[in-house]
Scaffold this motif. Structure first.
Motif, PDB file in Angstrom:
ATOM      1  N   LEU A   1       0.834  -1.214   0.000  1.00 41.41           N
ATOM      2  CA  LEU A   1       0.000   0.000   0.000  1.00 41.41           C
ATOM      3  C   LEU A   1       0.865   1.259   0.000  1.00 41.41           C
ATOM      4  CD1 LEU A   1      -2.741  -1.112   2.544  1.00 41.41           C
ATOM      5  CD2 LEU A   1      -3.076  -0.690   0.123  1.00 41.41           C
TER       6      LEU A   1
ATOM      7  N   LYS B   1      -4.497   8.030   2.203  1.00 40.63           N
ATOM      8  CA  LYS B   1      -3.656   7.930   3.395  1.00 40.63           C
ATOM      9  C   LYS B   1      -4.513   7.965   4.662  1.00 40.63           C
ATOM     10  CE  LYS B   1       0.277  10.310   5.206  1.00 40.63           C
ATOM     11  NZ  LYS B   1       1.129  11.490   5.066  1.00 40.63           N
TER      12      LYS B   1
ATOM     13  N   ILE C   1      -6.496   4.829   5.228  1.00 45.21           N
ATOM     14  CA  ILE C   1      -5.731   3.650   5.608  1.00 45.21           C
ATOM     15  C   ILE C   1      -5.194   3.787   7.034  1.00 45.21           C
ATOM     16  CG2 ILE C   1      -3.598   2.369   5.116  1.00 45.21           C
ATOM     17  CD1 ILE C   1      -4.171   2.878   2.149  1.00 45.21           C
ATOM     18  N   VAL C   2      -4.987   5.028   7.463  1.00 43.97           N
ATOM     19  CA  VAL C   2      -4.326   5.252   8.746  1.00 43.97           C
ATOM     20  C   VAL C   2      -5.231   5.027   9.959  1.00 43.97           C
ATOM     21  CG1 VAL C   2      -3.539   7.179  10.169  1.00 43.97           C
ATOM     22  CG2 VAL C   2      -2.440   6.719   7.997  1.00 43.97           C
TER      23      VAL C   2
ATOM     24  N   VAL D   1      -1.530  -2.808  10.364  1.00 41.83           N
ATOM     25  CA  VAL D   1      -1.091  -2.433   9.010  1.00 41.83           C
ATOM     26  C   VAL D   1      -0.895  -0.925   8.892  1.00 41.83           C
ATOM     27  CG1 VAL D   1      -1.758  -2.371   6.578  1.00 41.83           C
ATOM     28  CG2 VAL D   1      -2.100  -4.446   7.900  1.00 41.83           C
ATOM     29  N   SER D   2      -1.832  -0.151   9.456  1.00 44.34           N
ATOM     30  CA  SER D   2      -1.770   1.302   9.282  1.00 44.34           C
ATOM     31  C   SER D   2      -0.477   1.884   9.852  1.00 44.34           C
ATOM     32  CB  SER D   2      -2.981   1.949   9.944  1.00 44.34           C
ATOM     33  OG  SER D   2      -3.136   1.458  11.241  1.00 44.34           O
ATOM     34  N   TYR D   3      -0.058   1.365  10.977  1.00 43.26           N
ATOM     35  CA  TYR D   3       1.186   1.834  11.599  1.00 43.26           C
ATOM     36  C   TYR D   3       2.368   1.580  10.669  1.00 43.26           C
ATOM     37  CZ  TYR D   3       4.872   2.112  15.153  1.00 43.26           C
ATOM     38  OH  TYR D   3       5.987   2.439  15.864  1.00 43.26           O
TER      39      TYR D   3
ATOM     40  N   LEU E   1       2.449   3.865   7.550  1.00 46.72           N
ATOM     41  CA  LEU E   1       2.984   5.219   7.758  1.00 46.72           C
ATOM     42  C   LEU E   1       4.511   5.228   7.739  1.00 46.72           C
ATOM     43  CD1 LEU E   1       0.736   6.783  10.520  1.00 46.72           C
ATOM     44  CD2 LEU E   1       1.135   7.611   8.215  1.00 46.72           C
ATOM     45  N   PHE E   2       5.120   4.235   8.394  1.00 41.14           N
ATOM     46  CA  PHE E   2       6.582   4.219   8.449  1.00 41.14           C
ATOM     47  C   PHE E   2       7.188   3.847   7.097  1.00 41.14           C
ATOM     48  CE2 PHE E   2       5.904   4.524  12.907  1.00 41.14           C
ATOM     49  CZ  PHE E   2       7.029   5.158  13.377  1.00 41.14           C
TER      50      PHE E   2
ATOM     51  N   LEU F   1       9.923   5.463   2.135  1.00 41.41           N
ATOM     52  CA  LEU F   1       9.941   5.579   0.676  1.00 41.41           C
ATOM     53  C   LEU F   1      10.159   7.022   0.253  1.00 41.41           C
ATOM     54  CD1 LEU F   1       6.990   3.237  -0.357  1.00 41.41           C
ATOM     55  CD2 LEU F   1       9.407   2.914  -0.870  1.00 41.41           C
TER      56      LEU F   1
END
Lengths: 288, 293
Positions: free
Chosen positions: B92, B107, B110-111, B169-171, B174-175, B180
């Motif tokens: 993602l 974003k 998903i967060v 997953v959301s955590y 973000l990282f 990236l």
């Protein structure tokens, strides 16, 4: 544009990106959608296994009942209003308490020189390694010995010490230019004045970022409130939901349970969505 | 680690430190010390006499087949949660890193599961996968699967893993996204000019440059699976059916709270403390090295 050369904007690739992201969003949202749908039908429909994928028309009835009494035909719950208040008190006290004691201790460690400074720093630092779940049984005994069982103080105070917040503030204070302290000293400002007039205002974004993370941490506590509270008046909402479910019987008042679940998620989710900028900052900073 | 310019006060710093040190001593050091002390003691069956037994509690635990089973459960559970929470997050993040419209909206969407409590996540998944009232549970049964997580240990495990990974997953997303975005575009351009395909670019450029983030997340996810999933397990399965979803942290709680076996519970706490300290140490050493390069 240079990024075009790397193929980041190719059209076919973008469609794939949209498709995958949309799928991700759907997978994330589906469990919540079903909880919401469940909270708008009657218990009998759900109990028969006839729950459709779209909302029913009992939204107001179910939420009003959950909020004010929390009692259905099967469930003897605590009113959601009471539990939300308990969760709110707990989350706010933990977040603000952690910020207050950490900012003070970080200030002491950075701006003063005194015997035992390094010892104090390391004492705080090693607590990073002991999450509440690990030391749960012995901490429980300490709290009982202090007579704090089944009280707000017992619920909140043991969770307030935070190495993460102290480290974060320490890190930030080290970036404040020394000239500011010199100027303050020349102006005759003492340490408390300097803290109040310079350090605290400069720390605003850090405080906001930490607040978001710590509020969620406090709101979502489970094991600790479960052990340390007994009376219904102190029940937090996360604990309340799991008590309502019991053994997960199909004939539960699932409509009320789902209304409670949605209400339980609302405050932390709203905090994340509306304070997203600080949330991301807090998350990334506090893990450094 | 200290300022060049400091205040000369002698008493004030102690006063500023006092609240945090007091709480730390009372609720961290005292309990940790007590746990270590109790782990060396054993009570007789009637709770009348306490005996100092050195490491007998540890020896007993490490020989107990139930404890060994809990270790195995924890390893399976943690690996599955870590992989399932990290792989989709990376995918993602790669997609959200592209220059597409509505990237910020995606974003946000998903967060937000990060904010859902582990126990509440469990309730959401229970409601979907309940064999008689859940929409997915009923679907599975219609498809001929004998779905009942309350009776089948493997299904219970699967459900606990899914609910735990879903929330994490959301955590990771973000990282990974931050990682990236910190990769210099010029490197990717260079690879592209050299004729590297998207796949090659990912495996030879992006993935290696992302490895500090990946490693950091690996540790964080293992810690999450070890400790933060207590609520998920308690709300979904209570460790059952049988003991098929009893992880190490769940066992500490059961032994200390329900079975009142304090010596055994304390010894388990000490073992877990050692595990956390080891994980944290690994993480810090690694981060220190990351700073250098």
């Amino acid at each position: 544009m240079s990024t075009e050369a790397v193929g980041r904007t190719s059209t076919a690739g973008n469609w794939l990106a949209y498709a995958i992201l949309t799928l991700g969003v759907v997978v994330f949202a589906f469990p919540i959608w079903m909880a919401f749908v469940g909270s708008t039908w009657d218990a009998a429909t759900i109990g028969r296994g006839d729950l459709p994928l779209y909302p029913g028309d009992l939204f107001w009835e179910n939420y009003a009942q959950a909020w004010s009494s929390g009692e259905g035909t099967r469930v003897r719950g605590t009113p959601v209003g009471v539990m939300m208040l308990n969760s709110l008190v707990m989350a706010l006290a933990i977040a603000l308490g952690k910020i207050a004691i950490s900012i003070l201790s970080a200030y002491a460690v950075v701006y003063f020189s005194f015997p035992g400074r390094m010892l104090a720093f390391w004492m705080i630092f090693v607590t990073l390694m002991l999450p509440v779940e690990v030391r749960i049984v012995p901490t429980y005994q300490v709290v009982v010995d202090l007579g704090l069982f089944d009280s707000y103080a017992g619920l909140i105070v043991p969770l307030i010490a935070s190495a993460t917040a102290t480290l974060l503030f320490r890190q930030f204070f080290l970036t404040i230019p020394d000239e500011l302290v010199e100027a303050a000293k020349i102006d005759g400002a003492g340490p408390l004045r300097f803290f109040w007039d310079v350090v605290l205002p400069l720390s605003r974004t850090n405080i906001a970022a930490l607040f978001v993370i710590l509020f969620i941490y406090g709101w979502n506590q489970y094991l600790w409130p479960m052990l340390i509270t007994r009376s219904k008046g102190l029940e937090t909402i996360v604990i309340g939901i799991t008590k309502m479910i019991g053994t997960g019987d199909a004939q539960n008042d699932w409509n009320l349970i789902m209304a409670t679940t949605i209400l339980a998620m609302l405050p932390p989710v709203l905090v994340v969505v509306f304070m997203q900028r600080w949330f991301v900052k807090g998350l990334v900073d506090s893990e450094k | 680690m200290q300022k060049r310019v400091i205040f000369p006060n002698k008493i004030l710093p102690y006063a500023l430190l006092a609240p945090q040190i007091a709480i730390t001593v009372l609720f961290f050091f005292l309990p940790a010390g007590q746990a270590i002390w109790q782990s060396l003691l054993m009570q007789d069956a009637f709770g009348l006499r306490v005996e100092f037994v050195w490491f007998e509690n540890f020896a007993r635990i490490l020989k107990d087949p139930n404890y060994l089973a809990a270790i195995k459960t924890t390893v399976v559970f943690s690996s599955a949660v870590t992989v399932l929470a990290m792989a989709p997050a990376l995918l993602l993040a790669l997609m959200a890193d592209r220059q597409i419209r509505a990237a910020d909206t995606f974003k946000t969407l998903i967060v937000w599961p990060y904010a859902v409590a582990p126990a509440v996540a469990a309730v959401l998944w229970l409601f979907m996968f309940h064999p008689s009232i859940g929409v997915v549970g009923q679907l599975l049964i219609q498809m001929g699967v004998k779905w009942n997580y309350a009776l089948d240990g493997n299904q219970a495990m699967l459900l606990v893993i899914l609910a735990s990974a879903w929330k994490q997953v959301s955590y990771n997303f973000l990282f990974f996204l931050a990682g990236l975005q910190s990769i210099p575009k010029s490197i990717l351009e260079a690879a592209s000019i050299d004729g590297a395909s998207a796949r090659t670019r990912f495996w030879t450029v992006i993935f290696p440059l992302l490895s500090p983030t990946t490693f950091f997340l690996l540790v964080v996810n293992v810690v999450y699976a070890f400790f933060d999933t207590f609520g998920t397990i308690d709300a979904l399965t209570k460790g059952g059916p049988g003991t098929s979803t009893v992880t190490l942290i769940y066992r500490v709680y059961v032994d200390g709270n329900n079975n009142l076996n304090f010596g055994a519970s304390a010894a388990q706490s000490v073992i877990l403390m050692a595990v956390v300290i080891a994980l944290t140490a690994v993480q810090f050493r690694y981060i220190e090295r990351k700073v250098h390069y």
